[in-house]
Scaffold this motif. Structure first.
Motif, PDB file in Angstrom:
ATOM      1  N   GLY A   1       0.776  -1.229   0.000  1.00 18.36           N
ATOM      2  CA  GLY A   1       0.000   0.000   0.000  1.00 18.36           C
ATOM      3  C   GLY A   1       0.809   1.281   0.000  1.00 18.36           C
ATOM      4  O   GLY A   1       0.232   2.363   0.106  1.00 18.36           O
ATOM      5  N   TRP A   2       2.121   1.210  -0.127  1.00 15.12           N
ATOM      6  CA  TRP A   2       2.903   2.447  -0.154  1.00 15.12           C
ATOM      7  C   TRP A   2       4.166   2.281  -0.989  1.00 15.12           C
ATOM      8  O   TRP A   2       4.665   1.177  -1.175  1.00 15.12           O
ATOM      9  CB  TRP A   2       3.290   2.900   1.257  1.00 15.12           C
ATOM     10  CG  TRP A   2       4.302   2.007   1.942  1.00 15.12           C
ATOM     11  CD1 TRP A   2       4.049   0.879   2.647  1.00 15.12           C
ATOM     12  CD2 TRP A   2       5.723   2.187   1.955  1.00 15.12           C
ATOM     13  NE1 TRP A   2       5.221   0.329   3.117  1.00 15.12           N
ATOM     14  CE2 TRP A   2       6.270   1.111   2.712  1.00 15.12           C
ATOM     15  CE3 TRP A   2       6.597   3.136   1.438  1.00 15.12           C
ATOM     16  CZ2 TRP A   2       7.634   0.969   2.936  1.00 15.12           C
ATOM     17  CZ3 TRP A   2       7.955   3.009   1.656  1.00 15.12           C
ATOM     18  CH2 TRP A   2       8.469   1.939   2.400  1.00 15.12           C
ATOM     19  N   GLU A   3       4.644   3.382  -1.528  1.00 15.00           N
ATOM     20  CA  GLU A   3       5.942   3.421  -2.172  1.00 15.00           C
ATOM     21  C   GLU A   3       6.515   4.820  -2.020  1.00 15.00           C
ATOM     22  O   GLU A   3       5.791   5.793  -1.818  1.00 15.00           O
ATOM     23  CB  GLU A   3       5.857   3.031  -3.644  1.00 15.00           C
ATOM     24  CG  GLU A   3       5.127   3.999  -4.528  1.00 15.00           C
ATOM     25  CD  GLU A   3       5.194   3.579  -5.992  1.00 15.00           C
ATOM     26  OE1 GLU A   3       5.021   2.370  -6.278  1.00 15.00           O
ATOM     27  OE2 GLU A   3       5.423   4.450  -6.847  1.00 15.00           O
ATOM     28  N   LYS A   4       7.837   4.901  -2.072  1.00 16.71           N
ATOM     29  CA  LYS A   4       8.517   6.178  -1.866  1.00 16.71           C
ATOM     30  C   LYS A   4       9.695   6.276  -2.815  1.00 16.71           C
ATOM     31  O   LYS A   4      10.430   5.310  -3.015  1.00 16.71           O
ATOM     32  CB  LYS A   4       9.013   6.301  -0.428  1.00 16.71           C
ATOM     33  CG  LYS A   4       9.802   7.575  -0.166  1.00 16.71           C
ATOM     34  CD  LYS A   4      10.210   7.699   1.272  1.00 16.71           C
ATOM     35  CE  LYS A   4      11.041   8.971   1.479  1.00 16.71           C
ATOM     36  NZ  LYS A   4      10.342  10.181   1.034  1.00 16.71           N
ATOM     37  N   LYS A   5       9.866   7.461  -3.403  1.00 14.43           N
ATOM     38  CA  LYS A   5      11.035   7.715  -4.222  1.00 14.43           C
ATOM     39  C   LYS A   5      12.159   8.171  -3.297  1.00 14.43           C
ATOM     40  O   LYS A   5      12.121   9.247  -2.706  1.00 14.43           O
ATOM     41  CB  LYS A   5      10.739   8.789  -5.269  1.00 14.43           C
ATOM     42  CG  LYS A   5      11.837   8.971  -6.298  1.00 14.43           C
ATOM     43  CD  LYS A   5      11.350   9.807  -7.469  1.00 14.43           C
ATOM     44  CE  LYS A   5      10.369   9.023  -8.323  1.00 14.43           C
ATOM     45  NZ  LYS A   5       9.922   9.795  -9.516  1.00 14.43           N
ATOM     46  N   LEU A   6      13.174   7.322  -3.154  1.00  6.90           N
ATOM     47  CA  LEU A   6      14.287   7.609  -2.252  1.00  6.90           C
ATOM     48  C   LEU A   6      15.332   8.487  -2.914  1.00  6.90           C
ATOM     49  O   LEU A   6      15.867   9.420  -2.292  1.00  6.90           O
ATOM     50  CB  LEU A   6      14.921   6.287  -1.792  1.00  6.90           C
ATOM     51  CG  LEU A   6      16.044   6.377  -0.769  1.00  6.90           C
ATOM     52  CD1 LEU A   6      15.561   7.025   0.525  1.00  6.90           C
ATOM     53  CD2 LEU A   6      16.595   4.975  -0.484  1.00  6.90           C
ATOM     54  N   LEU A   7      15.622   8.213  -4.192  1.00  4.73           N
ATOM     55  CA  LEU A   7      16.584   9.000  -4.955  1.00  4.73           C
ATOM     56  C   LEU A   7      16.023   9.274  -6.342  1.00  4.73           C
ATOM     57  O   LEU A   7      15.365   8.413  -6.939  1.00  4.73           O
ATOM     58  CB  LEU A   7      17.916   8.254  -5.101  1.00  4.73           C
ATOM     59  CG  LEU A   7      18.806   8.134  -3.867  1.00  4.73           C
ATOM     60  CD1 LEU A   7      19.761   6.956  -4.000  1.00  4.73           C
ATOM     61  CD2 LEU A   7      19.600   9.426  -3.656  1.00  4.73           C
ATOM     62  N   LEU A   8      16.284  10.463  -6.857  1.00  4.77           N
ATOM     63  CA  LEU A   8      15.892  10.828  -8.208  1.00  4.77           C
ATOM     64  C   LEU A   8      17.131  11.308  -8.948  1.00  4.77           C
ATOM     65  O   LEU A   8      17.679  12.372  -8.641  1.00  4.77           O
ATOM     66  CB  LEU A   8      14.820  11.923  -8.188  1.00  4.77           C
ATOM     67  CG  LEU A   8      14.389  12.459  -9.565  1.00  4.77           C
ATOM     68  CD1 LEU A   8      13.764  11.344 -10.407  1.00  4.77           C
ATOM     69  CD2 LEU A   8      13.417  13.636  -9.404  1.00  4.77           C
TER      70      LEU A   8
END
Length: 360
Positions: A346-353
């Motif tokens: 139910g979740w995701e996160k962009k750690l580095l771009l």
């Protein structure tokens, strides 16, 4: 030449005191290492009189167990002789199947005057070894591992705000512990997904003040052991541990292991030879995120994997930090300017771009 910097390492990173028993060791891979060993010993005696050292022939492989002589210097002759009499030492040194409980029982009963602080800077890493695991997990040793160390690092990646590094590393490690998967991409072709479900994130803070704390110096990463059978995709490699490759090579992962390697480069043939000798070396072993703002060298793995804004992926041994794979090989490969997603149910996160750390 680097006495002040070594003094700061003992004081700041290791909190070395008069009550400590210090062991410093290295190998003979590079000429400067023996001279550096002398410097560490000389400065160490300013902090404690219980100082010992060891120099051994290079193992030629990162993650290989150090030789019998170092075990004797560390645990004493009585303990090592008992391991040999039971036929256990050779199995440990070659990472064969052995009863860890029995080995630990011998060491705990027979070992004498085990050091409380270890500074390990052989060219070939001892971080992912049973030797290190026993010392930190069962004897409470504070252990600084410095493979590939170059003394010029004292002036760069070692000259950093360690409290900043420690906080950032800890924050990211907590996120890795919560995540179930990660996806790493780069503009030059890396595109790999893997599971980190139920695997603990570990901060490499550079501050080893409490019993059992260990990590690299220079430090600065948060890492975890991915699930060994669940990695899929492509890892494009630009650098070997100590040099830039003449041409990139690509490892293709299926079911957690390297199925094939593409690209014409001598390092490819070295890795393929490792796989022939040690088939278990082909499995994914580590995922780490660099957190040191003073790290910058891409051609030295010890520092490269600490560069803020990079990640690294390793193959080989990971049984000493939460994984299941036991093999005499462990090598990391750095991904530069990556885009990294992590997530769970139910979740995701962009750690580095593209190499820029996102708000955490």
């Amino acid at each position: 030449m680097y006495s002040d910097q070594i003094r700061n390492l003992y004081r700041t990173n290791l909190n070395l005191g008069v009550e400590d028993r210090l062991l410093v060791f290295t190998d003979d891979e590079k000429d400067y290492l023996e001279e550096l060993l002398g410097d560490f010993l000389k400065v160490g005696r300013e902090f404690t009189q219980e100082v010992r050292s060891f120099l051994y022939g290079a193992t030629k492989t990162h993650g290989a167990e150090p030789p019998e002589g170092l075990w004797r210097q560390t645990f004493g002759d009585e303990a090592v002789d008992e391991l040999k009499d039971r036929g256990l030492l050779e199995k440990v040194l070659h990472k064969e199947n052995y009863p860890e409980g029995e080995v630990l029982g011998v060491l705990k009963e027979k070992a004498r005057d085990v050091p409380s602080v270890v500074v390990a800077f052989p060219y070939y890493s001892t971080t992912h070894t049973f030797y290190r695991k026993v010392l930190t997990e069962h004897f409470g040793v504070r252990y600084a591992s410095m493979p590939l160390f170059d003394p010029t690092m004292f002036l760069t990646s070692m000259n950093v705000d360690w409290h900043y590094v420690a906080k950032l590393s800890t924050d990211i490690a907590e996120m890795l512990s919560e995540a179930e998967w990660a996806h790493v991409k780069s503009e030059y072709g890396t595109d790999i997904e893997f599971s980190i479900k139920d695997r603990k994130g570990i901060p490499d803070t550079g501050l080893f003040h409490n019993p059992g704390e260990f990590g690299n110096l220079p430090a600065g990463e948060a890492f975890t052991a991915p699930v060994e059978t669940e990695a899929y995709g492509r890892l494009v490699i630009l650098y070997a541990p100590d040099r830039e490759l003449e041409r990139p090579i690509t490892m293709k992962f299926i079911d957690g292991g390297v199925e094939s390697i593409e690209g014409f480069e001598d390092y490819r043939y070295f890795i393929e030879d490792v796989f022939k000798k040690m088939p278990e070396a082909r499995f994914i072993a580590e995922f780490g995120v660099g957190t040191n703002p003073k790290a910058s060298r891409p051609d030295n793995l010890l520092e490269a994997e600490k560069i803020l804004g990079t990640v690294h992926i390793a193959i080989g041994d990971n049984h000493t930090f939460g994984g299941l794979n036991k093999v005499g090989f462990h090598t990391d490969y750095v991904v530069f300017k990556p885009t990294v997603l992590i997530g769970g149910k139910g979740w995701e996160k962009k750690l580095l771009l593209r190499g820029e750390l996102q708000k955490i």
